[in-house]
Design a protein around this motif. Structure first.
Motif, PDB file in Angstrom:
ATOM      1  N   ARG A  55       6.750  -3.079 -10.956  1.00  0.00           N
ATOM      2  CA  ARG A  55       6.442  -1.603 -11.267  1.00  0.00           C
ATOM      3  C   ARG A  55       6.527  -0.913 -10.199  1.00  0.00           C
ATOM      4  NH1 ARG A  55       0.349  -2.435 -13.412  1.00  0.00           N
ATOM      5  NH2 ARG A  55       0.296  -0.242 -13.626  1.00  0.00           N
ATOM      6  N   CYS A  56       6.071  -1.179  -9.156  1.00  0.00           N
ATOM      7  CA  CYS A  56       6.353  -0.235  -7.824  1.00  0.00           C
ATOM      8  C   CYS A  56       7.564   0.082  -7.681  1.00  0.00           C
ATOM      9  CB  CYS A  56       5.717  -1.101  -6.716  1.00  0.00           C
ATOM     10  SG  CYS A  56       4.645  -0.281  -5.770  1.00  0.00           S
ATOM     11  N   ALA A  57       8.438  -1.130  -7.719  1.00  0.00           N
ATOM     12  CA  ALA A  57      10.022  -0.888  -7.386  1.00  0.00           C
ATOM     13  C   ALA A  57      10.590   0.070  -8.265  1.00  0.00           C
ATOM     14  CB  ALA A  57      10.461  -2.411  -7.485  1.00  0.00           C
ATOM     15  N   SER A  58      10.072   0.025  -9.638  1.00  0.00           N
ATOM     16  CA  SER A  58      10.862   0.708 -10.713  1.00  0.00           C
ATOM     17  C   SER A  58      10.692   2.111 -10.620  1.00  0.00           C
ATOM     18  CB  SER A  58      10.423   0.010 -12.211  1.00  0.00           C
ATOM     19  OG  SER A  58       9.003   0.178 -12.368  1.00  0.00           O
ATOM     20  N   CYS A  59       9.401   2.495 -10.077  1.00  0.00           N
ATOM     21  CA  CYS A  59       8.865   3.724  -9.792  1.00  0.00           C
ATOM     22  C   CYS A  59       9.724   4.606  -8.944  1.00  0.00           C
ATOM     23  CB  CYS A  59       7.420   3.848  -9.323  1.00  0.00           C
ATOM     24  SG  CYS A  59       6.091   3.470 -10.694  1.00  0.00           S
ATOM     25  N   GLU A 104       0.720  -1.006  -0.036  1.00  0.00           N
ATOM     26  CA  GLU A 104       0.091   0.075  -0.163  1.00  0.00           C
ATOM     27  C   GLU A 104       0.927   1.267   0.020  1.00  0.00           C
ATOM     28  OE1 GLU A 104      -3.034   0.210   2.849  1.00  0.00           O
ATOM     29  OE2 GLU A 104      -3.421   2.280   2.459  1.00  0.00           O
ATOM     30  N   LYS A 105       1.630   1.232   1.075  1.00  0.00           N
ATOM     31  CA  LYS A 105       2.473   2.632   1.089  1.00  0.00           C
ATOM     32  C   LYS A 105       3.193   2.899  -0.379  1.00  0.00           C
ATOM     33  CE  LYS A 105       3.086   3.397   5.960  1.00  0.00           C
ATOM     34  NZ  LYS A 105       3.518   2.293   6.860  1.00  0.00           N
ATOM     35  N   LYS A 106       3.974   1.770  -0.718  1.00  0.00           N
ATOM     36  CA  LYS A 106       4.792   1.942  -2.007  1.00  0.00           C
ATOM     37  C   LYS A 106       3.704   2.397  -3.073  1.00  0.00           C
ATOM     38  CE  LYS A 106       8.625  -1.277  -1.349  1.00  0.00           C
ATOM     39  NZ  LYS A 106       8.821  -2.748  -1.913  1.00  0.00           N
ATOM     40  N   ILE A 107       2.464   1.763  -3.308  1.00  0.00           N
ATOM     41  CA  ILE A 107       1.711   2.200  -4.360  1.00  0.00           C
ATOM     42  C   ILE A 107       1.490   3.608  -4.210  1.00  0.00           C
ATOM     43  CG2 ILE A 107      -0.491   1.847  -5.329  1.00  0.00           C
ATOM     44  CD1 ILE A 107       0.729  -0.889  -5.638  1.00  0.00           C
ATOM     45  N   LYS A 108       0.882   4.023  -3.093  1.00  0.00           N
ATOM     46  CA  LYS A 108       0.394   5.311  -2.837  1.00  0.00           C
ATOM     47  C   LYS A 108       1.759   6.512  -3.125  1.00  0.00           C
ATOM     48  CE  LYS A 108      -3.548   3.948  -0.643  1.00  0.00           C
ATOM     49  NZ  LYS A 108      -4.618   3.619   0.423  1.00  0.00           N
ATOM     50  N   ARG A 109       2.736   6.176  -2.630  1.00  0.00           N
ATOM     51  CA  ARG A 109       3.983   7.045  -2.886  1.00  0.00           C
ATOM     52  C   ARG A 109       4.279   7.217  -4.319  1.00  0.00           C
ATOM     53  NH1 ARG A 109       8.553   4.462   0.037  1.00  0.00           N
ATOM     54  NH2 ARG A 109       7.004   4.390   1.480  1.00  0.00           N
ATOM     55  N   ASN A 146       2.338   7.502  -6.723  1.00  0.00           N
ATOM     56  CA  ASN A 146       1.443   8.450  -7.432  1.00  0.00           C
ATOM     57  C   ASN A 146       1.347   8.206  -8.668  1.00  0.00           C
ATOM     58  OD1 ASN A 146       0.284  10.729  -6.841  1.00  0.00           O
ATOM     59  ND2 ASN A 146       1.597  12.308  -7.206  1.00  0.00           N
ATOM     60  N   ASP A 147       0.820   7.034  -9.101  1.00  0.00           N
ATOM     61  CA  ASP A 147       0.640   6.532 -10.501  1.00  0.00           C
ATOM     62  C   ASP A 147      -0.676   6.014 -10.421  1.00  0.00           C
ATOM     63  OD1 ASP A 147       0.143   4.954 -12.607  1.00  0.00           O
ATOM     64  OD2 ASP A 147       2.260   4.443 -12.780  1.00  0.00           O
ATOM     65  N   GLU A 148      -1.638   6.926 -11.240  1.00  0.00           N
ATOM     66  CA  GLU A 148      -3.080   6.415 -11.019  1.00  0.00           C
ATOM     67  C   GLU A 148      -3.300   4.966 -11.602  1.00  0.00           C
ATOM     68  OE1 GLU A 148      -6.543   6.988  -9.490  1.00  0.00           O
ATOM     69  OE2 GLU A 148      -5.147   8.609  -9.500  1.00  0.00           O
ATOM     70  N   ARG A 149      -2.670   4.596 -12.618  1.00  0.00           N
ATOM     71  CA  ARG A 149      -2.916   3.280 -13.438  1.00  0.00           C
ATOM     72  C   ARG A 149      -2.526   2.311 -12.490  1.00  0.00           C
ATOM     73  NH1 ARG A 149      -0.741   2.921 -19.059  1.00  0.00           N
ATOM     74  NH2 ARG A 149      -1.245   0.773 -18.572  1.00  0.00           N
ATOM     75  N   LEU A 150      -1.169   2.397 -11.740  1.00  0.00           N
ATOM     76  CA  LEU A 150      -0.623   1.559 -10.715  1.00  0.00           C
ATOM     77  C   LEU A 150      -1.831   1.337  -9.694  1.00  0.00           C
ATOM     78  CD1 LEU A 150       1.799  -0.032 -10.153  1.00  0.00           C
ATOM     79  CD2 LEU A 150       2.639   1.864  -8.955  1.00  0.00           C
ATOM     80  N   LEU A 151      -2.358   2.503  -9.179  1.00  0.00           N
ATOM     81  CA  LEU A 151      -3.044   2.488  -7.937  1.00  0.00           C
ATOM     82  C   LEU A 151      -4.407   1.529  -8.360  1.00  0.00           C
ATOM     83  CD1 LEU A 151      -3.869   3.412  -5.100  1.00  0.00           C
ATOM     84  CD2 LEU A 151      -5.088   5.458  -6.243  1.00  0.00           C
ATOM     85  N   THR A 152      -4.940   1.926  -9.486  1.00  0.00           N
ATOM     86  CA  THR A 152      -6.288   1.233  -9.788  1.00  0.00           C
ATOM     87  C   THR A 152      -5.940  -0.410 -10.033  1.00  0.00           C
ATOM     88  OG1 THR A 152      -6.839   3.122 -11.165  1.00  0.00           O
ATOM     89  CG2 THR A 152      -7.811   1.201 -11.711  1.00  0.00           C
TER      90      THR A 152
END
Lengths: 415, 434
Positions: A389-393, A325-330, A332-338
């Protein structure tokens, strides 16, 4: 005197496509299959049922009233694959006899894993309902009627709801009847509606069962059962999946005929009426406090979480998901979050259930996978990709193997 | 109930599932109080002498009811073993038979000249046939002779090489015949069937009162490929023998690498090349894994070459043929068992793996996939999916844990006792006049 309170749960998950460890793209969901199922269920259930209920509301001039809980993931799919269903829901909303309930947008188990995510999803769902149907949900139902005292407190604290719905499970009620309005333990303001599982399941599960002593169930017979409550109950809460009409109980079982005649039969008795959940809440004062220290749900005979979290695969998958969750929200990528949120839909974990797997029963009927193991493997492969994907962000790629590094690198390149 | 059973090798001398099945079934029948005369081919005295004392037709006058290894003697109180001197072996093909016969001749010469054993059937080296077809029929003749002194109600024959014997004994005695299909020529040879073998199989099935297939998969083949009416063909699943000697001696080897196991005969039917192709794919995404191929067979050398060719030779180990304790040890070391069989009428090995707490991946083209739900299943040709599942099992401990727990529980329900009960029911049905 009893009010009959119908609420239909309407939900379709976004099913994952077959995703192997060798796949490396962001197409996680099976567009084709989701569209096909959505259209199939629309034709067998949503469209005929909506039209029938609309006619009944018109016919009874507002004395027949119902409620729906439509998930966000369903509404998105309807918009894409079956817009005509959406327009019939609009027509229902316009009658003023239909209430829409609040829930988590993604039909998720977020309440159990992240309160913050839970609140965000409930808000997001409320906004969607407001924008589509012009009403703000006032009664909350959690995914699969999952509930405990903490949920009651949280819903009261959110301030936007008047009541919460859950299962009228025997072990929380004891001698008490589900046919009254209650107060959740610890709450001052909000009320609680409990599902009358016996009468609800007569329609939802037993209706077509020829071994059932009461088969065939007619509207007249059912109304008599409701009349019998007169004097020892204020509301009969009939909560069920909408797919009961035409999908779980096929049309040839006579389920539509049953529903067509039910309002007339119920209203024959002068003391009876139909109310939406909000109207029930407004009409009756709580009779007592219901204490639910342990989590309950409306699933299976256990009425607990074991259908979603009963084995190590399930708890592992959901734990790993919320850990992001934290990583995803940090990021800040709408598609990733969805994408992350769509993975939260409870069905993904339900597919991994090994309970009753050997008997091949109701669990299997709803399952797009051959086995719970296939479902877990697929989910984890998708989650693994999402994680990368998260990690690469975030940081330079930490790879486990040369190929993974290559994969991750490919993902990192903006298209 | 008394049964004249034409079977195969018994532990410890087994080369595959056929022996395991014959042993498990016979032992369970024994426990049900069924009297079984178990007849099997015997190569030469010297091979068996130290472990199992078996009776040849020529020796029968001197011994009555029978002794096996000491433990077996107690267990198998209702079983009487009879053997027929013959070079027939489970899994023989007309090609391998020719090679075996040369070996057989050599051994015969050695034993007769060196020991002149009294148990040795007289008549020197003339009482075997020069090709498999004739040998199978010679065996039938010998079985008929042997049956003359036996009392029984039903004849039960396991796999094609014993069918002519089964037919002959049934004809001569007027007793009903039950044939048991552990595999068909289509499993062993794909579409390139040996017509002679096929004809023998079909005749056995046609002449039988009942045909027992080890799975619905095989029942389908019996009906569609051999034209046998469906009401004559029944499915009886195999069981698994829970190891009495199951001990919890820990594996002391600490190792970084996971082990993925192939265990079985390395033949076309077992799909070794799909295992290696999948291994190659697995190694593309993960490194700390070794693939062990335990078994022997006519594709063994080709498999070694293929592993080298795919550039994964250093990751694939070949153990050769394993038996008894070594099998248990290799199971104990394995993290995953894969059975990529192209065509598998049943497949007992996955049950043994589960019994040893090893999760399994099995091909959908196997009979055992009809009874196992807590196993991962793939099409044998789908190496991508096979690799996908191998990686998942290696990567996710919760998956291993769930598969292991449920699988081990499930396998306990597959008992030889139930198979034996079903056999007994079928015997009884054949005795009721139609």
């Amino acid at each position: 005197m009893p009010s009959v309170c119908f609420y239909f749960q309407v939900h379709q998950p976004t099913r994952l496509r077959h995703y192997t460890v060798f796949d490396n793209d962001e197409r996680y969901f099976d567009e084709g299959r989701n569209a096909a199922i959505c259209k199939k269920v629309a034709n067998k259930c949503y469209l005929p049922a909506n039209r029938m209920l609309l006619r009944l509301i018109q016919q009874h001039e507002g004395r027949f009233r119902i409620a729906y809980s439509l998930t966000g993931v369903l509404l998105e799919q309807l918009e894409k694959y079956s817009p005509e269903v959406l327009s019939t829901f609009h027509a229902l909303a316009e009658t003023g006899c239909v209430e829409f309930l609040g829930e988590t947008y993604y039909h998720s188990l977020a309440f159990l894993y992240s309160r913050q995510e839970f609140v965000e999803q409930v808000r997001k769902h409320g906004e969607l309902i407001q924008s589509l149907f012009g009403q703000t949900p006032k009664v909350f139902r959690n995914t699969e009627l999952i509930y405990n005292n903490d949920l009651g407190l949280l819903i009261e604290a959110m301030g936007c709801f008047d009541a919460v719905i859950t299962e009228g499970a025997d072990h929380i009620l004891g001698y008490r009847s589900p046919n009254f309005v209650y107060r959740p333990k610890g709450c001052r303001r909000i009320k609680m509606l409990l599902k009358n599982y016996s009468l609800s399941d007569d329609i939802a599960f037993r209706f077509s069962n020829r071994h059932w002593a009461e088969w065939p169930l007619t509207a007249g017979k059912f109304s008599q059962w409701v009349n019998a409550i007169n004097g020892c109950g204020q509301t009969v809460n009939l909560f069920m999946d909408y797919e009961t009409l035409g999908e779980h109980q096929w049309e040839d079982t006579g389920i539509f005929d049953f529903m067509r005649h039910l309002p007339g039969e119920i209203l024959k008795h002068p003391d009876n009426n139909f109310k939406t959940p909000s109207e029930v809440v407004a009409s009756y004062e709580p009779l007592g406090v219901v204490d639910v220290p342990h989590v309950i749900s409306w699933a299976d005979t256990e009425r607990d979480l074991s259908a979603w979290l009963g084995n190590p695969m399930q708890s592992n998958a959901i734990y790993e998901l919320y850990r992001l969750e934290k990583k995803i929200k940090r990021a800040n990528d709408e598609r990733l979050l969805t994408d992350w949120r769509k993975l939260q839909t409870s069905d993904h974990f339900y597919y991994m259930c090994t309970k009753y797997f050997a008997d091949g029963d109701v669990h299997k009927y709803f399952n797009p996978y051959d086995s719970p193991y296939d479902s877990y493997i697929n989910f984890m492969n998708v989650l693994d990709h999402l994680q990368r994907r998260c990690a690469s962000c975030e940081t330079p790629i930490v790879a486990h193997s040369p190929t993974q590094a290559a994969n991750a690198a490919r993902v990192a390149v903006p298209v | 109930m008394r049964v004249f059973m034409l079977g195969w090798e018994f532990p410890p001398f087994i080369s595959g599932g056929l022996g395991t099945a014959c042993y498990g079934l016979t032992k369970a029948l024994d426990q049900l109080g069924v009297k079984v005369t178990f007849v099997l081919p015997k190569m030469v005295d010297s091979q068996y002498a130290t472990h199992v004392k078996l009776l040849t037709p020529q020796a029968k006058k001197r011994v009555g009811r029978r002794r096996n290894t000491r433990s077996q003697e107690e267990e198998l109180a209702n079983i009487k073993f009879r053997s027929i001197l013959s070079p027939l072996q489970a899994y023989a093909t007309p090609q391998t038979y020719d090679e075996q016969i040369a070996e057989f001749l050599r051994l015969r010469r050695e034993t007769t000249s060196a020991t002149d054993a009294p148990g040795d059937p007289g008549g020197g080296g003339t009482d075997y046939a020069g090709d498999l077809y004739r040998e199978v029929h010679r065996y039938a003749h010998m079985a008929m002779d042997l049956a003359r002194d036996e009392e029984f109600d039903v004849v039960h024959a396991h796999d094609w090489m014993t069918y002519p014997a089964g037919i002959a004994v049934a004809m001569a005695s007027g007793k009903p015949l039950v044939v048991h299909i552990h595999s068909t020529e289509f499993d062993r040879s794909g579409e390139h069937v040996n017509q002679m073998v096929y004809d023998i199989e079909r005749e056995g099935m046609q002449r039988a009162h009942k045909v027992i297939a080890v799975s619905h998969f095989t029942r389908g083949v019996v009906i569609s490929r051999y034209g046998i009416p469906g009401d004559k063909v029944e499915v009886i699943y195999n069981g698994v023998e829970r190891n009495g000697t199951w001990s919890v001696e820990p594996v002391t080897i600490r190792r970084e690498e996971k082990i993925v196991l192939f265990l079985g005969r390395i033949t076309m039917q077992k799909g070794p090349e799909y295992f290696l192709q999948a291994a190659k794919k697995v190694l593309e995404v993960t490194d700390n894994v070794k693939f062990v191929m335990a078994g022997s067979g006519d594709l063994m050398y080709r498999s070694i070459e293929l592993a080298a060719q795919l550039g994964i030779g250093h990751k694939v180990l070949f153990t050769g043929f394993l038996r008894g304790n070594d099998v248990r040890r290799i199971f104990r070391m394995a993290d995953l068992y894969v059975m990529p069989s192209v065509s598998e009428p049943f497949g007992i090995a996955p049950l043994e793996a589960l019994d040893n707490d090893v999760p399994v991946i099995i091909s959908k083209q196997s009979g055992v996939s009809e009874v196992l739900r807590h196993a991962l299943k793939v099409d044998f040709w789908d190496i991508n999916e096979m690799a996908n599942k191998i990686v998942a099992v290696l990567r996710y401990p919760p998956l291993r844990m769930t598969l292991r727990n449920h699988g081990n529980f499930e396998v306990r329900k597959l008992r030889w006792r139930d198979a034996a009960r079903n056999c007994l029911r079928i015997y009884e049905e054949t005795l009721v006049p139609a």
